[in-house]
Design an enzyme around this catalytic site. Structure first.
Site, PDB file in Angstrom:
ATOM      1  N   LYS A 176     153.309  18.599  15.962  1.00 42.50           N
ATOM      2  CA  LYS A 176     154.543  19.340  15.693  1.00 42.50           C
ATOM      3  C   LYS A 176     155.290  18.720  14.517  1.00 42.50           C
ATOM      4  CE  LYS A 176     155.494  20.789  20.476  1.00 42.50           C
ATOM      5  NZ  LYS A 176     154.696  19.798  21.218  1.00 42.50           N
ATOM      6  N   MET A 186     147.994  15.259  20.455  1.00 47.07           N
ATOM      7  CA  MET A 186     148.962  16.142  21.116  1.00 47.07           C
ATOM      8  C   MET A 186     150.106  16.544  20.172  1.00 47.07           C
ATOM      9  SD  MET A 186     147.352  15.991  24.054  1.00 47.07           S
ATOM     10  CE  MET A 186     146.633  14.872  25.252  1.00 47.07           C
ATOM     11  N   SER A 187     151.343  16.309  20.624  1.00 50.67           N
ATOM     12  CA  SER A 187     152.508  16.835  19.908  1.00 50.67           C
ATOM     13  C   SER A 187     152.827  16.123  18.608  1.00 50.67           C
ATOM     14  CB  SER A 187     153.728  16.803  20.826  1.00 50.67           C
ATOM     15  OG  SER A 187     153.570  17.708  21.885  1.00 50.67           O
ATOM     16  N   VAL A 188     152.077  15.105  18.256  1.00 56.18           N
ATOM     17  CA  VAL A 188     152.214  14.537  16.912  1.00 56.18           C
ATOM     18  C   VAL A 188     152.068  15.658  15.881  1.00 56.18           C
ATOM     19  CG1 VAL A 188     151.108  12.997  15.224  1.00 56.18           C
ATOM     20  CG2 VAL A 188     151.500  12.212  17.580  1.00 56.18           C
TER      21      VAL A 188
END
Length: 373
Positions: free
Chosen positions: A69, A65-67
């Protein structure tokens, strides 16, 4: 079903990892810790699918997921470190189409600090998230939610596009290619956007949790997160959708495992260089992790402590041990990667079962705490 190794000094991490399966409902996961540039914990176990037919193996990867970003932010900072981006210059200097709809004065620093107010891509059609050109056009036309710099928020859906397009405008390569050629490849780290680069049998399934705030709110367009994620194609199983594993949506579809993410952060815990591969300088690392805000996020209404494209250590929402200067990036459901330069530690956790609530959950926090215990 638990495999891997754990140095004696970190045996408590191994105990907690096993306890996660026995006591906290873990289904499949991996955990890794680097210290002084050396892999001291590398463990995995459980199942790679909901039916429990595929064991989680040493090279299993999963959407974290947002890792992703944080990885996009790292790519931007590498260009800053090389003198190709000045964070005090307007974004429009590098990306002319960005300079409209009230965004003319937004600097790179304002953008990467989550203060630009570009939480949404309202001009994009529903489900357009994997169409890069359409998303960039929509963000060029997007009006900020507030006067740039006046407020702050985690740009949950848009950060990957905004930072990724800045990389493309300056370097010429797409952000997935830049990451592969400048970070993952040189470090031999098994991480990238999408999973088209990997054998499909290596990809574990994300197991949604109906008690995850992110899971619930992103599916409800009456919420702020739902409005932001309206651009994601609708699917009964969007975390494991084939488009998620083949497209480019760097805000959410980075795939890898704990070992690979910990290795990237290990370079940042070692002054920016690991095994002869230099990402950034120590001075740039200090700029990356300088606090920009600590308070209620205007997107999620949760309390975050934020730097420049990275989260800072905060016990409730982003637990990263004992060092307040530790920095990294979480992913929805409990995934995490962080660097602690003062203690020369890097950590990552990659689970399949999403956690409950709006933070990283008890399984991740127990492991992070165990590193320092």
């Amino acid at each position: 079903m638990i495999e891997g190794h754990c140095d004696p000094d970190f045996e408590n991490v191994g105990r907690v990892f096993r306890a996660n399966f026995l006591e906290r409902g873990e289904q499949g996961a991996a955990v890794a810790v680097y210290r002084d540039g050396r892999l001291v914990v590398d463990m995995w176990g459980g199942w790679a699918d909901a039916a429990k037919t595929r064991p989680w193996t040493s090279d299993t990867i999963i959407c974290m997921m947002s890792v992703g970003k944080g990885m996009a932010a790292l790519c931007v900072w590498m260009l800053v470190d090389r003198g190709l981006i000045d964070i005090d210059r307007p974004v429009a200097h590098y990306w002319p189409g960005f300079g409209q709809a009230g965004k003319e004065g937004i600097t790179v620093a304002t953008l990467i600090a989550g203060k630009a107010g570009l939480l949404y891509a309202d001009h994009a059609p529903d489900g357009a998230g994997y169409d890069w050109a359409t998303m960039i056009d929509a963000l060029e036309r997007q009006e900020p939610e507030w006067a740039p710099g006046k407020d702050h928020a985690y740009h949950s859906a848009t950060a990957g596009y905004l930072l990724g397009e800045l990389v493309r405008r300056v370097d010429g390569r797409t952000v997935d290619r830049f990451l592969a050629e400048e970070v993952s490849g040189p470090l031999h780290a098994d991480y990238g956007y999408g999973a088209a680069w990997a054998d499909p049998d290596r990809v574990a399934d994300v197991l949604p949790n109906c008690n995850s705030h992110t899971f619930v709110q992103t599916r409800d367009q009456s919420t702020k997160l739902g409005r932001a994620w309206r651009m994601r194609p609708q699917s009964d199983d969007h975390y494991n959708d084939p488009r998620m594993r083949s497209g480019l949506m760097p805000s959410t579809n980075g795939h890898g495992n704990a070992r690979s993410v910990a290795r990237i952060y290990a370079a940042l815990a070692q002054g920016g260089t690991l095994d002869g591969v230099r990402l950034v300088s120590p001075e740039t690392i200090d700029r990356m992790r300088a606090e920009t805000w600590f308070g209620t996020c205007a997107m999620t209404d949760r309390t975050f402590r934020y730097a420049h494209g990275f989260f800072l250590n905060e016990p409730l929402m982003s637990p990263m041990g004992t060092n307040p200067r530790a920095f990294g990036h979480p992913g929805a459901g409990g995934a995490l990667g962080f660097a602690d330069p003062e203690n020369r530690i890097a950590f990552s956790y990659s689970p399949s079962l999403m956690c409950e609530g709006g933070g990283l959950g008890e399984r991740c926090k127990a492991l992070s705490d165990a590193v320092y215990a």
